[in-house]
Design a protein around this motif. Structure first.
Motif, PDB file in Angstrom:
ATOM      1  N   ILE A   1      35.175  -7.259  39.399  1.00  0.00           N
ATOM      2  CA  ILE A   1      33.710  -6.322  38.767  1.00  0.00           C
ATOM      3  C   ILE A   1      33.453  -5.610  37.951  1.00  0.00           C
ATOM      4  O   ILE A   1      32.564  -5.708  36.443  1.00  0.00           O
ATOM      5  CB  ILE A   1      32.603  -5.846  40.076  1.00  0.00           C
ATOM      6  N   TYR A   2      33.997  -4.283  36.917  1.00  0.00           N
ATOM      7  CA  TYR A   2      34.459  -3.755  36.521  1.00  0.00           C
ATOM      8  C   TYR A   2      34.191  -5.171  35.335  1.00  0.00           C
ATOM      9  O   TYR A   2      34.243  -4.983  34.105  1.00  0.00           O
ATOM     10  CB  TYR A   2      34.888  -2.707  36.243  1.00  0.00           C
ATOM     11  N   GLY A   3      35.394  -5.803  35.725  1.00  0.00           N
ATOM     12  CA  GLY A   3      36.405  -6.877  34.120  1.00  0.00           C
ATOM     13  C   GLY A   3      35.152  -7.533  33.627  1.00  0.00           C
ATOM     14  O   GLY A   3      35.009  -7.722  32.263  1.00  0.00           O
ATOM     15  N   HIS A   4      34.494  -7.474  34.857  1.00  0.00           N
ATOM     16  CA  HIS A   4      33.132  -9.376  34.294  1.00  0.00           C
ATOM     17  C   HIS A   4      32.293  -7.924  33.558  1.00  0.00           C
ATOM     18  O   HIS A   4      31.555  -8.860  32.814  1.00  0.00           O
ATOM     19  CB  HIS A   4      32.611  -9.569  35.974  1.00  0.00           C
ATOM     20  N   TRP A   5      31.914  -6.935  33.964  1.00  0.00           N
ATOM     21  CA  TRP A   5      30.822  -6.610  33.464  1.00  0.00           C
ATOM     22  C   TRP A   5      30.885  -6.127  31.519  1.00  0.00           C
ATOM     23  O   TRP A   5      30.614  -6.528  30.513  1.00  0.00           O
ATOM     24  CB  TRP A   5      30.477  -4.877  33.615  1.00  0.00           C
ATOM     25  N   MET A   6      32.772  -6.067  31.970  1.00  0.00           N
ATOM     26  CA  MET A   6      33.372  -5.690  30.061  1.00  0.00           C
ATOM     27  C   MET A   6      33.661  -7.455  29.801  1.00  0.00           C
ATOM     28  O   MET A   6      33.918  -7.565  28.349  1.00  0.00           O
ATOM     29  CB  MET A   6      34.510  -4.606  29.927  1.00  0.00           C
ATOM     30  N   TRP A   7      34.286  -7.642  30.284  1.00  0.00           N
ATOM     31  CA  TRP A   7      34.956  -9.360  29.909  1.00  0.00           C
ATOM     32  C   TRP A   7      34.498 -10.028  30.271  1.00  0.00           C
ATOM     33  O   TRP A   7      34.324 -11.232  29.081  1.00  0.00           O
ATOM     34  CB  TRP A   7      36.157  -9.574  29.745  1.00  0.00           C
ATOM     35  N   GLY A   8      33.648 -10.709  31.205  1.00  0.00           N
ATOM     36  CA  GLY A   8      33.144 -11.986  31.425  1.00  0.00           C
ATOM     37  C   GLY A   8      31.783 -12.310  31.779  1.00  0.00           C
ATOM     38  O   GLY A   8      31.158 -13.116  32.575  1.00  0.00           O
ATOM     39  N   GLY A   9      31.240 -11.834  30.072  1.00  0.00           N
ATOM     40  CA  GLY A   9      29.791 -12.032  30.803  1.00  0.00           C
ATOM     41  C   GLY A   9      28.745 -10.794  30.393  1.00  0.00           C
ATOM     42  O   GLY A   9      27.348 -11.345  30.692  1.00  0.00           O
ATOM     43  N   GLY A  10      29.369  -9.711  31.394  1.00  0.00           N
ATOM     44  CA  GLY A  10      28.453  -8.766  32.085  1.00  0.00           C
ATOM     45  C   GLY A  10      27.823  -7.758  31.133  1.00  0.00           C
ATOM     46  O   GLY A  10      27.896  -8.098  30.160  1.00  0.00           O
ATOM     47  N   TRP A  11      27.578  -6.621  31.268  1.00  0.00           N
ATOM     48  CA  TRP A  11      26.122  -6.544  30.821  1.00  0.00           C
ATOM     49  C   TRP A  11      26.794  -5.098  30.198  1.00  0.00           C
ATOM     50  O   TRP A  11      25.934  -4.798  28.705  1.00  0.00           O
ATOM     51  CB  TRP A  11      25.587  -5.159  31.700  1.00  0.00           C
ATOM     52  N   LEU A  12      27.998  -4.985  30.303  1.00  0.00           N
ATOM     53  CA  LEU A  12      28.736  -4.004  28.757  1.00  0.00           C
ATOM     54  C   LEU A  12      29.206  -4.499  27.695  1.00  0.00           C
ATOM     55  O   LEU A  12      28.805  -3.957  26.372  1.00  0.00           O
ATOM     56  CB  LEU A  12      30.216  -3.550  29.674  1.00  0.00           C
ATOM     57  N   GLY A  13      30.244  -5.521  27.991  1.00  0.00           N
ATOM     58  CA  GLY A  13      30.581  -6.090  26.701  1.00  0.00           C
ATOM     59  C   GLY A  13      29.084  -7.157  26.756  1.00  0.00           C
ATOM     60  O   GLY A  13      29.373  -8.073  25.532  1.00  0.00           O
ATOM     61  N   GLY A  14      28.028  -7.407  26.935  1.00  0.00           N
ATOM     62  CA  GLY A  14      27.082  -8.610  26.114  1.00  0.00           C
ATOM     63  C   GLY A  14      25.900  -8.115  26.260  1.00  0.00           C
ATOM     64  O   GLY A  14      25.965  -6.479  25.250  1.00  0.00           O
ATOM     65  N   GLU A  15      24.624  -8.269  25.841  1.00  0.00           N
ATOM     66  CA  GLU A  15      23.802  -8.227  24.597  1.00  0.00           C
ATOM     67  C   GLU A  15      23.031  -7.359  25.675  1.00  0.00           C
ATOM     68  O   GLU A  15      22.103  -6.588  25.698  1.00  0.00           O
ATOM     69  CB  GLU A  15      23.312  -9.507  25.145  1.00  0.00           C
ATOM     70  N   GLN A  16      23.136  -6.495  27.271  1.00  0.00           N
ATOM     71  CA  GLN A  16      22.444  -5.849  27.975  1.00  0.00           C
ATOM     72  C   GLN A  16      22.420  -4.650  27.047  1.00  0.00           C
ATOM     73  O   GLN A  16      21.493  -3.601  26.495  1.00  0.00           O
ATOM     74  CB  GLN A  16      22.309  -5.926  29.011  1.00  0.00           C
ATOM     75  N   LEU A  17      23.816  -4.237  26.796  1.00  0.00           N
ATOM     76  CA  LEU A  17      24.608  -2.783  26.899  1.00  0.00           C
ATOM     77  C   LEU A  17      24.238  -2.633  24.728  1.00  0.00           C
ATOM     78  O   LEU A  17      23.194  -1.950  24.368  1.00  0.00           O
ATOM     79  CB  LEU A  17      25.755  -2.854  26.602  1.00  0.00           C
ATOM     80  N   GLN A  18      24.178  -4.124  24.501  1.00  0.00           N
ATOM     81  CA  GLN A  18      23.472  -4.231  23.130  1.00  0.00           C
ATOM     82  C   GLN A  18      22.088  -3.808  22.428  1.00  0.00           C
ATOM     83  O   GLN A  18      21.771  -3.131  21.631  1.00  0.00           O
ATOM     84  CB  GLN A  18      23.595  -5.723  22.459  1.00  0.00           C
ATOM     85  N   SER A  19      21.601  -4.489  23.562  1.00  0.00           N
ATOM     86  CA  SER A  19      20.278  -3.894  23.144  1.00  0.00           C
ATOM     87  C   SER A  19      19.790  -2.560  23.055  1.00  0.00           C
ATOM     88  O   SER A  19      18.261  -2.090  22.845  1.00  0.00           O
ATOM     89  CB  SER A  19      19.341  -5.287  23.361  1.00  0.00           C
ATOM     90  N   LEU A  20      20.491  -1.564  24.549  1.00  0.00           N
ATOM     91  CA  LEU A  20      19.895  -0.542  24.551  1.00  0.00           C
ATOM     92  C   LEU A  20      20.688   0.528  23.861  1.00  0.00           C
ATOM     93  O   LEU A  20      19.425   1.249  23.353  1.00  0.00           O
ATOM     94  CB  LEU A  20      20.808  -0.660  25.587  1.00  0.00           C
ATOM     95  N   VAL A  21      22.133   0.177  23.135  1.00  0.00           N
ATOM     96  CA  VAL A  21      22.464   1.617  22.449  1.00  0.00           C
ATOM     97  C   VAL A  21      22.368   0.985  20.944  1.00  0.00           C
ATOM     98  O   VAL A  21      23.320   1.312  20.165  1.00  0.00           O
ATOM     99  CB  VAL A  21      23.844   1.854  22.914  1.00  0.00           C
ATOM    100  N   GLY A  22      22.434  -0.544  20.756  1.00  0.00           N
ATOM    101  CA  GLY A  22      22.934  -1.392  19.574  1.00  0.00           C
ATOM    102  C   GLY A  22      24.619  -1.144  19.274  1.00  0.00           C
ATOM    103  O   GLY A  22      24.127  -2.390  18.204  1.00  0.00           O
ATOM    104  N   ALA A  23      25.066  -1.556  20.439  1.00  0.00           N
ATOM    105  CA  ALA A  23      26.127  -2.106  20.125  1.00  0.00           C
ATOM    106  C   ALA A  23      26.880  -2.609  21.741  1.00  0.00           C
ATOM    107  O   ALA A  23      26.375  -2.251  22.717  1.00  0.00           O
ATOM    108  CB  ALA A  23      27.404  -0.981  19.556  1.00  0.00           C
TER     109      ALA A  23
END
Lengths: 486, 486, 486
Positions: free
Chosen positions: A191-213
């Motif tokens: 699950i953490y892996g998904h967030w970072m590498w599998g299209g999830g919110w940390l490595g994807g556009e969600q965090l990008q739109s939140l903090v700019g990266a």
């Protein structure tokens, strides 16, 4: 049919039976459903679409084999740092956690982690929180690209599981440990892996739109090492210190392991495997950045060893081989996230700081938190892993797509910080929940007698250094000397 | 000239001298004859004909190196499962069987096995029974493709030889063992190998026309493991049980080895090398099926470990690390023939069954046949190898050229069954002939005194764990302290 | 700030401080100067200029990782051949010499060795005697090709440093050894390496115009092994024999090591790594000669093992596993220079002669020169290395650009002879200068008490086989049992 149906057996039998039944039912469902499907199981279409794909497969698979070999490194390192009386117990956990991890990542973990990423055929369903396709590598996931990628990712999952073995060594029941290993690689890690590498919110556009990266973690300082290290910390805290570790007046005692050769060779094997760990994470031999990735990996590990050795020399006048080995490993953990994004000089700095933080962390965990981690896994993987995530935000120089502070970009650091906080929080929480659940159901800690005598005979019927000498009989049976009877 | 001409020396000297003289004479003949010839010794023509050949060479050679490394795995695994007093003896056999195997496969074995296959330049003469060109890699066989392929095949031959070392450990004379190793890799292994892989009748059109399918053995469940395992069984039976293994009333005694760390690390090294063993058997990095081959290899080995561990847990309440390790190896042996032809779920099933059959086989061989195989080589390699051959006929799904029962084709199973029967019959027969011939000529079994005291000092003048402490002299010689004389 | 500024500390602190200060100042200079520069740090230009570059990178990096792994082989081999009481000391040297070697080769060695060669971007300044660009991999040297090549060359430098560890084992202070390691890989190794490989006078046109041929050393029989072996000899001679090695009447005593399993597994790891050592030295997977290189490597090593074993068998009636292992290594050292230039039959001959020369050399060094080299490094690497250089001039058959005697060319042998003489003279001279300088400043030899008790506790505070058992306290602190306090 003892295997399927037996009375009066302990709780772990029920646990295994339930897991196996669920897995078999699901396997049957997915395999039957997918029987007619398969994207490209022999690779003919793939290589005709990309005639250079062979180089990428060779690189990824060779690297994956090297990462697998790290299991031998963890086994040796841990065996050397603990006492002989518990070594079979530790080794058995090593064998079975990679095996169970492999199977649970085949059945569930890979789908939870990469479903929805669209990275390979058959991985199309999922959302920002969890993936939902690719179970059992069946259907469209029966594809050369999807299965190769599974192999490479699976050895990472198995590494995460194994990190914990050392931290809970010498007092944790093998059956509880196996249940832990299965669940971690089926759910917690993916699950953490998904967030970072599998299209999830940390490595994807969600965090990008939140903090700019978006957060990046090239080869897993966070996904593998921070998560593994924090699970290790939770496990060690939950199971409690080894008998005798803390004295009646609160003094902290050193319990030295039984074989320093194992420790050092284990470190060398891990270092060797790390070239696959970091280098293979391009999953492409045609991405020539692999040269810099591997050089950076080496430089950080070498610097970590030197720094840990030198700090010991200045503080005590002696150089500890065990501390130098852990220094190398901390350097390697630290460079794992940034290895692709930084210049060689930065790898040296990152490795040096990783080793320093590891030394501080070992002291804090052992003396301040008073948690007994026999091999220092929490510090080597957890603390240095957090540093690795953060260092991307500082040292990434923009030559490979990511820019940190030194390239004039501050938002990457914020994203890395969030990823690190989330990794620590997720893994600690899930670790405490999981280990406490096991404590309440199956029982986590070996009995006092087993711990004192060593767990090898009671749990395994084996002794690390038995060297039996049976009686030699000079009698004959039916005219044939007993010893030559066949 | 003691090396060439000495009186009063034992029989092995004559043996070595004859072999060496024959080899040198033949080498001179082939090398002189081939001096002007060479197909493509620098590779320029080969790569200009196939610009992608580099990927295939890299894959094959890297894989071959991994298979070579399995020698370290066999050495550790066996050393751990036997007693300290015979460990130098066992290790010496390990060193010399791969070395002698390499040389005899260079001189003779490769030509007997692949002559007539036409697979590479210089391998054109041979028939359905035996190959007859490629001796000494001379003449047209001095070619980059032919020599690379030799390297990959040679490490397989060396593996076959090594399998036997564990089964006959702790009571077999080193000189007899060396003669065995040379002959097996020069003749016994290559002939069955020719039948299956070198253009012979099992893998060729002869069996095809007989039963409707040629036999296939992707990476050697039959050629390497069944043959090696059955030679091991014949060797163990011929040399007899270790003193003390069977008691005066026929009871079977467990003789535990001296280091479980060696056992487990040996298993991990073998597992690691197996990725080269199976993956490299495409001899092509551009054949993307390698991804599925390697994933299947992992899944079968992991499942084997879990099944062997779980069976032990249910039967005895404990998990044996040694049994789990052998379970992993049995799974790997089982998947070796089918690895390229089956889906991941089938690899799990094949590995599970392989581990189960191995456990049964260990019991039958030790208790019913009363043959003493200290490491279980006959079962791990022989029994699981037979299963591997058969499983192709069941699980091959047609995605990679071969179809078994599940793809609606019954004739493949018949071909596999014949190949298995032939492998068992050939290897057992040749094994009994060879070991009995050695028993009658050079002598096979160590003396009772050597076996009781351990074979290391009498046969090798070494002790595994000597750790000498010589006297320290405080005197001076000619004014220089003795200890500092140079 | 103990790390930077402390009173009353020993000389090594000053040494380390000076090195670190110089390195940091230079690093800052080169990094700042090169900040805006970089040839091709992400590889996009490189692969677009050569679409097949990926295969070459994969081959070179995989090979480099294998060479790195040889560190584990050296660690095990040496640990096994010495006594338990000094094993932590030996292992610590292993960890730190590769680490220090890597850092000094990053900072200085690579630039001294390859500057001016023009082999990769950023290596353009230098002359026939020394290179002068590429420091810290900064500026134009921050390039995928330059950094990959650095990695491969750096593991060679680290190998050279490590060769010495065994020869001076059991009586040399760890701090002196570290200073040695840093200087050798910063200066001594790179300068000879520059002469041979980096555009210097031995491998370039200067020797060509002098004797009609440039010297060639394909993978380092001279650059790595002769230099390493002669440094080892100088080190062993300077530090003096171990106490007890030579008796009061001048008798030579055998001091057997403490673990033959380590010795044999160490040899297997070294053998495995050698495939990368020799094969990777094409730095191109698209150069298909790699197949013959690797086969030759194997054949020479296998023959060396057989010859050393057989000589022992004829002379003593026993086969020594240690001697067989050293025979394999001597064969490998011997084939390292000629591996690319000779046919397989010649590899067999070269390996056989290498093993024979090694055996003679061990005897001469131990009995005639009376120098105590506990692992035989001077003979295995030095003597066999010289033979390797010479053998190119004899057996190179002209199929890969170089012709020796058997191809009718005598001038190559002259060039090889000069290269060998220069290697021996350079390394012995520098070795004696360096070790005597250390002897006079930091002190080289451990105290008599430390040597007798073993150096592990006094220099490292560790014991190889500690296996502590702390007291178990049954008291409680604040109601919590002491042993479970966290």
């Amino acid at each position: 049919m003892t295997l399927l149906w037996a009375r009066g057996q302990p709780r772990w039998v029920a646990f295994v039976r339930i897991i196996a039944a669920v897995a078999l039912a699901l396997a049957a469902f997915f395999i039957v459903r997918g029987a007619a499907l398969a994207a490209d199981p022999n690779g003919a279409d793939t290589i005709s679409a990309d005639p250079d794909a062979g180089v990428n497969f060779v690189w990824t698979l060779t690297s994956g084999a090297l990462v697998f070999f790290m299991q031998a490194g963890f086994a040796l390192l841990g065996a050397g740092l603990i006492r002989a009386k518990n070594t079979v117990n530790y080794l058995t956990k090593n064998i079975l956690d990679f095996a169970a991890a492999g199977l649970s990542f085949w059945a569930f973990g890979y789908a939870f982690m990469f479903g929805g990423s669209g990275l390979q055929p058959g991985l199309d369903q999922g959302n920002a929180v969890i993936g939902l396709s690719g179970f059992f590598l069946a259907g469209d996931a029966y594809d050369v690209s999807t299965v190769s990628f599974w192999f490479f990712q699976m050895v990472f999952a198995a590494t995460t599981a194994t990190i914990v073995a050392g931290a809970v060594a010498e007092r944790t029941k093998v059956t509880a440990y196996l249940a832990y290993g299965f669940i971690v690689t089926a759910i917690v890690y993916p699950i953490y892996g998904h967030w970072m590498w599998g299209g999830g919110w940390l490595g994807g556009e969600q965090l990008q739109s939140l903090v700019g990266a978006s957060a990046v973690d090239f080869a897993g300082s966070g996904v593998v090492h921070t998560v593994g290290g924090m699970l290790a910390l939770a496990g060690a805290a939950t199971v409690g210190a080894r008998l005798g570790k803390y004295g009646p007046n609160g003094e902290v005692r050193t319990i030295r392991g039984h074989n320093m050769v194992y420790v050092v060779i284990g470190m060398f094997i891990l270092f060797f495997g790390w070239f696959g760990f970091n280098g293979g994470s391009t999953t492409a031999g045609n991405d020539l950045r692999i040269g810099i990735i591997i050089a950076n990996t080496f430089l950080a590990g070498a610097t970590g060893a030197v720094v840990a050795a030198y700090v010991g020399l200045v503080r005590t006048g002696r150089i500890s081989a065990a501390q130098s080995s852990n220094g190398a490993l901390a350097g390697l953990v630290g460079i794992t996230a940034p290895c692709a994004f930084v210049a060689p000089w930065a790898a040296v700095v990152i490795g040096a700081i990783a080793a320093g933080l590891m030394l501080v962390s070992v002291h804090v965990i052992e003396h301040r938190l008073r948690i007994d981690d026999p091999v220092g896994a929490s510090s080597v993987h957890g603390t240095a892993g957090v540093w690795g995530l953060l260092s991307v935000g500082i040292f990434a120089d923009g030559t490979y797509g990511i820019s940190g502070f030194i390239a004039g970009n501050g938002s990457q650091f914020v994203a890395q910080l969030i990823a690190a906080i989330v990794a620590v929080a997720w893994a600690l929480t899930m670790g405490f929940v999981l280990f406490n659940a096991l404590k309440l159901t199956m029982g986590l800690r070996a009995s006092r007698e087993d711990e004192l005598s060593g767990m090898d005979e009671p749990e395994h019927g084996e002794s690390t250094y038995a060297d039996d000498e049976p009686p030699v009989d000079d009698v004959e049976v039916n005219g044939v000397p007993a010893a030559e009877m066949q």
